[in-house]
Write a protein that holds these residues in place. Structure first.
Motif, PDB file in Angstrom:
ATOM      1  N   MET A   1      73.146  20.097 -65.317  1.00 58.93           N
ATOM      2  CA  MET A   1      72.425  21.108 -66.094  1.00 58.93           C
ATOM      3  C   MET A   1      71.553  21.930 -65.158  1.00 58.93           C
ATOM      4  O   MET A   1      71.172  21.475 -64.079  1.00 58.93           O
ATOM      5  CB  MET A   1      71.569  20.444 -67.175  1.00 58.93           C
ATOM      6  N   LEU A   2      71.252  23.135 -65.592  1.00 58.47           N
ATOM      7  CA  LEU A   2      70.380  24.015 -64.829  1.00 58.47           C
ATOM      8  C   LEU A   2      68.955  23.854 -65.359  1.00 58.47           C
ATOM      9  O   LEU A   2      68.714  23.980 -66.558  1.00 58.47           O
ATOM     10  CB  LEU A   2      70.832  25.465 -64.977  1.00 58.47           C
ATOM     11  N   LYS A   3      68.028  23.596 -64.456  1.00 58.20           N
ATOM     12  CA  LYS A   3      66.633  23.406 -64.842  1.00 58.20           C
ATOM     13  C   LYS A   3      65.820  24.619 -64.400  1.00 58.20           C
ATOM     14  O   LYS A   3      65.732  24.916 -63.203  1.00 58.20           O
ATOM     15  CB  LYS A   3      66.077  22.134 -64.206  1.00 58.20           C
ATOM     16  N   VAL A   4      65.243  25.293 -65.378  1.00 56.39           N
ATOM     17  CA  VAL A   4      64.478  26.518 -65.134  1.00 56.39           C
ATOM     18  C   VAL A   4      63.026  26.260 -65.506  1.00 56.39           C
ATOM     19  O   VAL A   4      62.727  25.772 -66.595  1.00 56.39           O
ATOM     20  CB  VAL A   4      65.029  27.687 -65.973  1.00 56.39           C
ATOM     21  N   GLY A   5      62.128  26.614 -64.598  1.00 55.44           N
ATOM     22  CA  GLY A   5      60.705  26.559 -64.900  1.00 55.44           C
ATOM     23  C   GLY A   5      60.237  27.929 -65.368  1.00 55.44           C
ATOM     24  O   GLY A   5      60.493  28.932 -64.708  1.00 55.44           O
ATOM     25  N   LEU A   6      59.586  27.988 -66.508  1.00 55.73           N
ATOM     26  CA  LEU A   6      59.074  29.236 -67.075  1.00 55.73           C
ATOM     27  C   LEU A   6      57.549  29.169 -67.108  1.00 55.73           C
ATOM     28  O   LEU A   6      56.989  28.209 -67.630  1.00 55.73           O
ATOM     29  CB  LEU A   6      59.621  29.439 -68.485  1.00 55.73           C
ATOM     30  N   THR A   7      56.910  30.194 -66.559  1.00 54.20           N
ATOM     31  CA  THR A   7      55.457  30.199 -66.576  1.00 54.20           C
ATOM     32  C   THR A   7      54.932  31.629 -66.652  1.00 54.20           C
ATOM     33  O   THR A   7      55.677  32.589 -66.490  1.00 54.20           O
ATOM     34  CB  THR A   7      54.874  29.464 -65.348  1.00 54.20           C
ATOM     35  N   GLY A   8      53.651  31.732 -66.880  1.00 57.02           N
ATOM     36  CA  GLY A   8      52.962  33.011 -66.988  1.00 57.02           C
ATOM     37  C   GLY A   8      51.552  32.751 -67.465  1.00 57.02           C
ATOM     38  O   GLY A   8      51.276  31.726 -68.101  1.00 57.02           O
ATOM     39  N   PRO A 196      75.875  32.042 -65.126  1.00 56.73           N
ATOM     40  CA  PRO A 196      76.708  31.816 -63.936  1.00 56.73           C
ATOM     41  C   PRO A 196      76.140  30.739 -63.018  1.00 56.73           C
ATOM     42  O   PRO A 196      76.904  29.960 -62.431  1.00 56.73           O
ATOM     43  CB  PRO A 196      76.716  33.191 -63.246  1.00 56.73           C
ATOM     44  N   TYR A 197      74.833  30.685 -62.896  1.00 55.67           N
ATOM     45  CA  TYR A 197      74.216  29.665 -62.048  1.00 55.67           C
ATOM     46  C   TYR A 197      74.537  28.270 -62.592  1.00 55.67           C
ATOM     47  O   TYR A 197      74.911  27.362 -61.825  1.00 55.67           O
ATOM     48  CB  TYR A 197      72.705  29.903 -62.020  1.00 55.67           C
ATOM     49  N   GLU A 198      74.419  28.105 -63.900  1.00 54.84           N
ATOM     50  CA  GLU A 198      74.717  26.790 -64.486  1.00 54.84           C
ATOM     51  C   GLU A 198      76.171  26.395 -64.242  1.00 54.84           C
ATOM     52  O   GLU A 198      76.463  25.249 -63.890  1.00 54.84           O
ATOM     53  CB  GLU A 198      74.407  26.810 -65.983  1.00 54.84           C
ATOM     54  N   ALA A 311      74.266  28.071 -55.219  1.00 53.66           N
ATOM     55  CA  ALA A 311      74.935  28.231 -56.512  1.00 53.66           C
ATOM     56  C   ALA A 311      74.320  29.367 -57.331  1.00 53.66           C
ATOM     57  O   ALA A 311      74.914  29.805 -58.319  1.00 53.66           O
ATOM     58  CB  ALA A 311      74.848  26.926 -57.305  1.00 53.66           C
ATOM     59  N   ASP A 312      73.171  29.857 -56.904  1.00 50.83           N
ATOM     60  CA  ASP A 312      72.468  30.931 -57.620  1.00 50.83           C
ATOM     61  C   ASP A 312      73.093  32.282 -57.249  1.00 50.83           C
ATOM     62  O   ASP A 312      73.004  32.712 -56.093  1.00 50.83           O
ATOM     63  CB  ASP A 312      70.995  30.911 -57.220  1.00 50.83           C
ATOM     64  N   PRO A 313      73.726  32.977 -58.213  1.00 52.21           N
ATOM     65  CA  PRO A 313      74.351  34.263 -57.886  1.00 52.21           C
ATOM     66  C   PRO A 313      73.335  35.345 -57.557  1.00 52.21           C
ATOM     67  O   PRO A 313      73.702  36.393 -57.014  1.00 52.21           O
ATOM     68  CB  PRO A 313      75.121  34.612 -59.161  1.00 52.21           C
ATOM     69  N   GLY A 314      72.071  35.101 -57.850  1.00 51.98           N
ATOM     70  CA  GLY A 314      71.047  36.104 -57.600  1.00 51.98           C
ATOM     71  C   GLY A 314      70.385  36.003 -56.245  1.00 51.98           C
ATOM     72  O   GLY A 314      69.545  36.843 -55.909  1.00 51.98           O
ATOM     73  N   ARG A 315      70.732  34.996 -55.438  1.00 57.02           N
ATOM     74  CA  ARG A 315      70.112  34.842 -54.132  1.00 57.02           C
ATOM     75  C   ARG A 315      71.121  34.288 -53.123  1.00 57.02           C
ATOM     76  O   ARG A 315      71.321  33.086 -53.018  1.00 57.02           O
ATOM     77  CB  ARG A 315      68.898  33.927 -54.245  1.00 57.02           C
ATOM     78  N   PRO A 316      71.811  35.160 -52.354  1.00 53.63           N
ATOM     79  CA  PRO A 316      72.739  34.678 -51.325  1.00 53.63           C
ATOM     80  C   PRO A 316      71.993  33.862 -50.271  1.00 53.63           C
ATOM     81  O   PRO A 316      70.942  34.273 -49.767  1.00 53.63           O
ATOM     82  CB  PRO A 316      73.309  35.974 -50.734  1.00 53.63           C
TER      83      PRO A 316
END
Length: 392
Positions: A1-8, A196-198, A311-316
């Protein structure tokens, strides 16, 4: 699974982002909700809070009066730390239970207001930060929560500032516009990056960077490296050496937008063991095939290494696993430091990289060591190292 931290920060609109992600299919684990659960009436957590701060933090019904507790701990670091010592272990344990119960192909979003303050960023595959102007946040807190302006300012000041949050942000959502604009940004992030990352993570598929022309220089490359390195260290454990190498490690140098990282390993056998699995689980799967650096001075040799991607398509990213003290390990550090020290050599290097990118066939690797310029530059770098007493 993809684990995302959300903050603000408080009043940033983080909850609106969490709701939108849940509507898209994410499994949202709300740290604030869990924090309330672990101090609900009848819990051991509430009993410990009362023992620490007295029954002045209870309301008339015997439940926790969060406003009263907030008045005690906000602005008092010692009191805040006492409270955290009671609640944080319980929140972590309940969070782990909920994450473990999520499907294997889930995108799990952990909504954590104090993610930065507690130092949790390296434990996630990706950190999403919601950023909103302070004036907008103050207006929202007054309008939506009826909070006194002075109290709102005090709450904002007690949290990490925008600069600290940006430093851990892999993705930054600016929420100064309309709710529709925020939803559009979340939707793009979900479809273009998170899903895509997941899939890549589950398949252990690394996104292989192709040849690209130099861009930038991007002043955030060192910051991006630092986030990746923190994840690598967390995944590997122990006191390991991680270095930013390659073009993006040289300040002021335009470069292909690929973060090259060198992880020092005791041996290639170590790199082939459980370490490879831990890196893959953290978002850095191994690239298939045999990999080496191959300078031609004085004769062509092969400096074997292991190569992982992201695996992150947003950061080569390219993660090079090289044995400590090996020739290839030393070469990566020497060339980086030599270019950092000599502006003239940086200009020549940039031109070579541009020529290679322009002539590379479609789908070719981002190779450099095969060009004769690098053989000559290696000699110059070795002379520089001898003159300056450089050591890796």
């Amino acid at each position: 699974m993809l684990k995302v931290g959300l903050t603000g920060g408080i009043g940033s609109g983080k909850s609106a982002v969490a709701r939108r992600l849940a509507a898209l299919g994410a499994v949202v684990v709300d740290a604030d909700r869990i924090a309330r659960e672990v101090v609900a009436p009848g819990t051991e957590g509430l009993a410990e809070v009362v023992a620490a701060f007295s029954d002045r933090v209870l309301d008339a019904d015997g439940a926790l009066d969060r406003a009263a507790l907030g008045a005690v701990v906000f602005g008092d670091e010692a009191a805040r730390r006492r409270l955290e010592a009671i609640t944080h272990p319980r929140v972590r344990a309940r969070t782990a239970e909920l994450v473990a119960a999520a499907p294997a192909d889930a995108v799990v979003v952990n909504d954590v207001p104090l993610l930065v303050e507690v130092g949790l960023a390296p434990t996630y595959h990706l950190v999403l930060v919601v950023q909103t102007a302070v004036a907008t946040r103050l207006a929202r807190l007054s309008r939506d929560r009826g909070m006194d302006p002075a109290e709102a300012e005090r709450r904002i000041a007690a949290q990490a500032d925008d600069a600290r949050r940006r430093a851990v942000a892999d993705a930054l959502l600016t929420n100064d516009g309309t709710l529709a604009e925020l939803h559009d940004a979340v939707d793009r992030l979900w479809h273009e990056r998170l899903l895509p990352y997941e899939r890549n993570l589950r398949a252990r598929h690394a996104v292989r960077p192709g040849p690209t022309a130099p861009t930038g220089p991007d002043p955030t490359w060192p910051e991006q490296y630092a986030r990746l390195a923190a994840r690598i260290r967390h995944a590997v454990g122990g006191d390991v050496r991680v270095d930013h190498v390659g073009s993006t490690a040289v300040p002021g140098l335009a470069a292909p937008d690929v973060i090259d990282i060198q992880l020092t390993v005791p041996s290639l056998e170590e790199a082939d063991g459980p370490l490879a699995d831990r890196l893959a689980e953290a978002g850095f799967p191994r690239l298939p095939g045999e990999w080496w650096d191959a300078p031609r001075r004085p004769d062509r040799v092969h400096w074997a290494k292991r190569l992982h991607g992201g695996a992150d398509p947003g950061r080569p990213v390219l993660l090079h696993l090289s044995p400590a003290g090996s020739a290839g390990w030393r070469y990566a550090l020497l060339m980086r430091d030599h270019l950092r020290a000599d502006p003239g050599r940086r200009a020549d290097y940039l031109q070579v990289k541009r020529d290679l990118a322009a002539t590379a066939p479609a789908g070719a690797e981002q190779g450099t060591l095969g060009d004769p310029w690098f053989d000559e530059e290696h000699l110059r770098a070795e002379e520089w190292a001898a003159q300056t007493g450089w050591r890796p």
